[in-house]
Design an enzyme around this catalytic site. Structure first.
Site, PDB file in Angstrom:
ATOM      1  N   ASP A  38      -4.494  -6.035  -0.429  1.00 15.33           N
ATOM      2  CA  ASP A  38      -5.585  -5.492  -1.236  1.00 15.33           C
ATOM      3  C   ASP A  38      -6.637  -4.794  -0.373  1.00 15.33           C
ATOM      4  O   ASP A  38      -6.830  -5.153   0.789  1.00 15.33           O
ATOM      5  CB  ASP A  38      -6.290  -6.609  -2.008  1.00 15.33           C
ATOM      6  CG  ASP A  38      -5.442  -7.182  -3.134  1.00 15.33           C
ATOM      7  OD1 ASP A  38      -4.261  -6.799  -3.264  1.00 15.33           O
ATOM      8  OD2 ASP A  38      -5.974  -8.021  -3.885  1.00 15.33           O
ATOM      9  N   HIS A  49      -5.185  -8.993   2.771  1.00 16.39           N
ATOM     10  CA  HIS A  49      -6.127  -7.877   2.658  1.00 16.39           C
ATOM     11  C   HIS A  49      -6.048  -7.015   3.921  1.00 16.39           C
ATOM     12  O   HIS A  49      -6.238  -7.537   5.034  1.00 16.39           O
ATOM     13  CB  HIS A  49      -7.558  -8.385   2.490  1.00 16.39           C
ATOM     14  CG  HIS A  49      -7.778  -9.125   1.207  1.00 16.39           C
ATOM     15  ND1 HIS A  49      -7.382 -10.422   1.037  1.00 16.39           N
ATOM     16  CD2 HIS A  49      -8.329  -8.724   0.032  1.00 16.39           C
ATOM     17  CE1 HIS A  49      -7.690 -10.816  -0.198  1.00 16.39           C
ATOM     18  NE2 HIS A  49      -8.260  -9.802  -0.821  1.00 16.39           N
ATOM     19  N   HIS A  65      -6.247  -0.758  -7.524  1.00 16.47           N
ATOM     20  CA  HIS A  65      -7.213  -1.854  -7.327  1.00 16.47           C
ATOM     21  C   HIS A  65      -8.610  -1.383  -7.734  1.00 16.47           C
ATOM     22  O   HIS A  65      -9.610  -1.846  -7.201  1.00 16.47           O
ATOM     23  CB  HIS A  65      -7.183  -2.304  -5.865  1.00 16.47           C
ATOM     24  CG  HIS A  65      -7.683  -3.694  -5.616  1.00 16.47           C
ATOM     25  ND1 HIS A  65      -7.331  -4.773  -6.391  1.00 16.47           N
ATOM     26  CD2 HIS A  65      -8.512  -4.182  -4.646  1.00 16.47           C
ATOM     27  CE1 HIS A  65      -7.909  -5.865  -5.918  1.00 16.47           C
ATOM     28  NE2 HIS A  65      -8.636  -5.531  -4.874  1.00 16.47           N
ATOM     29  N   HIS A 123     -13.587  -0.892  -6.476  1.00 18.37           N
ATOM     30  CA  HIS A 123     -13.460  -2.344  -6.306  1.00 18.37           C
ATOM     31  C   HIS A 123     -14.415  -3.082  -7.247  1.00 18.37           C
ATOM     32  O   HIS A 123     -15.232  -3.908  -6.840  1.00 18.37           O
ATOM     33  CB  HIS A 123     -13.713  -2.754  -4.846  1.00 18.37           C
ATOM     34  CG  HIS A 123     -13.117  -4.084  -4.485  1.00 18.37           C
ATOM     35  ND1 HIS A 123     -13.839  -5.259  -4.521  1.00 18.37           N
ATOM     36  CD2 HIS A 123     -11.869  -4.420  -4.079  1.00 18.37           C
ATOM     37  CE1 HIS A 123     -13.066  -6.261  -4.149  1.00 18.37           C
ATOM     38  NE2 HIS A 123     -11.848  -5.779  -3.875  1.00 18.37           N
TER      39      HIS A 123
END
Length: 204
Positions: free
Chosen positions: A29, A174, A80, A84
């Protein structure tokens, strides 16, 4: 994730069915960024692993060459949101527009009929999930590595991720600066551990 939460969001995919050979689904991510994403690609290549990258749209805008590197290596790009955003603190209209803005960028690189979306922080409302499910497959997880947590020691991060992993697990890492210390320690060791047990690593 608690079973109750999973039952509240049946539109979301939390894990994959077991397969033969046993398979894990690595996800990354918050990228792509030039400081961390190439490291991830190098580690995945070492083990012949494929993965899914849930991209922040603004990072795709700023680093399109890195996004293309992800695709060239055989991995998948996914949504995503553009900024964010938390689905708990924005209006539905603002959130949906942000998802659409990210998807517009991704479609130029990777056209697909029903793209993947992961809500940042896993925060989404029932109403948003129902609306987004008509256009996206919403992907959650069953293993959160917490690599972004500076209070989580790398050794603890690795041990916890290994302990929680099961065949078919969807695992969250991540490719971000915040996660760099733990990511760079955990990812190669995690890959080596499960590759040694005969697992394969596939994209969603």
């Amino acid at each position: 994730m608690p079973g109750l939460v999973q039952r509240l969001f049946p539109e979301c995919l939390w894990t994959m069915p077991p397969a033969t050979p046993p398979t894990l689904y690595l996800t990354f991510d918050d990228g792509p960024i030039p400081e961390e994403t190439p490291f991830v690609l190098e580690q995945l290549a070492r083990f012949g692993a494929q993965a899914t990258f849930f991209c922040v749209g603004d990072n795709v805008r700023k680093h399109p060459a890195v996004a293309r590197q992800v695709l060239a290596a055989g991995h998948r790009l996914a949504n995503h949101t553009y900024h964010h955003l938390s689905g708990w603190s924005r209006s539905e209209a603002e959130y949906l527009a942000d998802v659409a803005r990210c998807q517009h960028l991704l479609q130029q690189l990777q056209p697909e009929a029903r793209p993947l979306l992961r809500p940042p922080y896993g925060r989404i409302t029932r109403a948003l999930a129902r609306q987004l499910n008509t256009t996206h497959q919403i992907i959650m997880w069953d293993v959160l590595t917490c690599d972004y947590d500076p209070d989580f020691a790398p050794e603890q991060c690795l041990a916890t991720a290994v302990r929680l992993t099961r065949p078919g697990s969807i695992i969250v890492f991540h490719d971000s600066l915040k996660a760099s210390r733990n990511l760079r320690y955990v990812l190669p060791r995690y890959l080596a551990h499960f590759a040694g047990l005969g697992y394969r690593f596939a994209k969603l």
